[in-house]
Design a protein around this motif. Structure first.
Motif, PDB file in Angstrom:
ATOM      1  N   ASP A   1      -4.420  11.355   8.032  1.00 17.76           N
ATOM      2  CA  ASP A   1      -4.683  10.060   8.660  1.00 17.76           C
ATOM      3  C   ASP A   1      -6.087   9.575   8.316  1.00 17.76           C
ATOM      4  N   ASP A   2      -7.057  10.500   8.261  1.00 16.50           N
ATOM      5  CA  ASP A   2      -8.431  10.123   7.911  1.00 16.50           C
ATOM      6  C   ASP A   2      -8.515   9.567   6.485  1.00 16.50           C
ATOM      7  N   GLN A   3      -7.816  10.201   5.547  1.00 15.27           N
ATOM      8  CA  GLN A   3      -7.823   9.706   4.165  1.00 15.27           C
ATOM      9  C   GLN A   3      -7.189   8.322   4.074  1.00 15.27           C
ATOM     10  N   ALA A   4      -6.088   8.129   4.758  1.00 19.35           N
ATOM     11  CA  ALA A   4      -5.418   6.826   4.737  1.00 19.35           C
ATOM     12  C   ALA A   4      -6.340   5.751   5.304  1.00 19.35           C
ATOM     13  N   MET A   5      -7.037   6.064   6.388  1.00 19.21           N
ATOM     14  CA  MET A   5      -7.944   5.094   7.003  1.00 19.21           C
ATOM     15  C   MET A   5      -9.156   4.833   6.108  1.00 19.21           C
ATOM     16  N   LEU A   6      -9.712   5.881   5.488  1.00 22.10           N
ATOM     17  CA  LEU A   6     -10.842   5.714   4.568  1.00 22.10           C
ATOM     18  C   LEU A   6     -10.458   4.838   3.379  1.00 22.10           C
ATOM     19  N   CYS A   7      -9.274   5.039   2.858  1.00 18.70           N
ATOM     20  CA  CYS A   7      -8.790   4.259   1.727  1.00 18.70           C
ATOM     21  C   CYS A   7      -8.721   2.779   2.100  1.00 18.70           C
ATOM     22  N   LYS A   8      -8.153   2.482   3.252  1.00 22.31           N
ATOM     23  CA  LYS A   8      -8.061   1.099   3.719  1.00 22.31           C
ATOM     24  C   LYS A   8      -9.440   0.503   3.977  1.00 22.31           C
ATOM     25  N   ALA A   9     -10.324   1.290   4.609  1.00 20.53           N
ATOM     26  CA  ALA A   9     -11.668   0.800   4.919  1.00 20.53           C
ATOM     27  C   ALA A   9     -12.456   0.508   3.638  1.00 20.53           C
TER      28      ALA A   9
ATOM     29  N   SER B   1       0.874  -1.175   0.000  1.00 23.76           N
ATOM     30  CA  SER B   1       0.000   0.000   0.000  1.00 23.76           C
ATOM     31  C   SER B   1       0.912   1.227   0.000  1.00 23.76           C
TER      32      SER B   1
ATOM     33  N   GLU C   1       1.226   5.608   1.084  1.00 24.88           N
ATOM     34  CA  GLU C   1       0.741   6.860   1.670  1.00 24.88           C
ATOM     35  C   GLU C   1       1.753   7.949   1.362  1.00 24.88           C
TER      36      GLU C   1
ATOM     37  N   SER D   1      -4.641   1.581  -1.405  1.00 23.39           N
ATOM     38  CA  SER D   1      -4.786   0.336  -0.649  1.00 23.39           C
ATOM     39  C   SER D   1      -5.284  -0.754  -1.583  1.00 23.39           C
TER      40      SER D   1
END
Length: 179
Positions: free
Chosen positions: A160-168, A111, A113, A135
């Protein structure tokens, strides 16, 4: 349909070899699933199967939601092409191929970032937009595509929110494909 001038015989087990030149051009790799169609003219058509493309309406909805929540353009890929986009021109991105760099990243199950000190990563072949986050979509243990946020010309880094949204979103699409 494009004529290649290549003729192959079917062996006693019903197999036919797809020439290396065609596999390379069409990016058909060992183990890739192919759909087989016939038409009334007697033609047999092989098409690369894409579970993400089968789920394109859901992929489009997912792209729209994460683009809105993440505040950046979102792109969803199968293993070869752009399947869905939100926040950028659909005409410009529609059916574009993955960049070689993204293909290699997916093969290694990696992945990405875009943080301070990292190199820019361009996920779409022929376009200059860099990725903020990428991701892989994993379904049944196999890589079936990817989700990415794209950055603009302001060279901002991923949040951090974008990275988490991408993974989710990648995890969600992977589960949807499995059903």
């Amino acid at each position: 349909m494009k004529a290649t001038g290549i003729v192959r015989r079917i062996d006693d087990l019903g197999r036919v070899v797809i020439p290396k030149e065609i596999r390379r051009t069409m990016r058909i790799r060992e183990g890739d699933p192919l759909e087989i169609y016939t038409n009334p003219d007697g033609e047999v058509i092989f098409k690369k199967y894409s579970p993400i493309n089968e789920f394109s309406d859901g992929a489009l909805q997912a792209a729209e939601v994460i683009a809105k929540l993440g505040g950046a353009p979102a792109v969803i890929f199968d293993k070869d092409h752009v399947v869905a986009v939100s926040g950028v021109s659909k005409k410009e991105y529609s059916q574009r191929r993955l960049s070689r760099a993204l293909e290699e990243m997916l093969e290694s199950r990696g992945s990405y970032e875009f943080r301070s000190g990292t190199e820019e990563f361009r996920p779409v072949e022929g376009l200059n937009a860099h990725a903020l986050a990428v991701s892989p979509i994993i379904s049944g243990g196999d890589i079936t595509g990817a989700v990415a946020f794209l950055g603009g010309n302001d060279e901002r880094h991923v949040t951090d929110d974008q990275a988490m949204l991408c993974k989710a979103a990648a995890m969600f699409l992977g589960k949807q494909v499995e059903q």
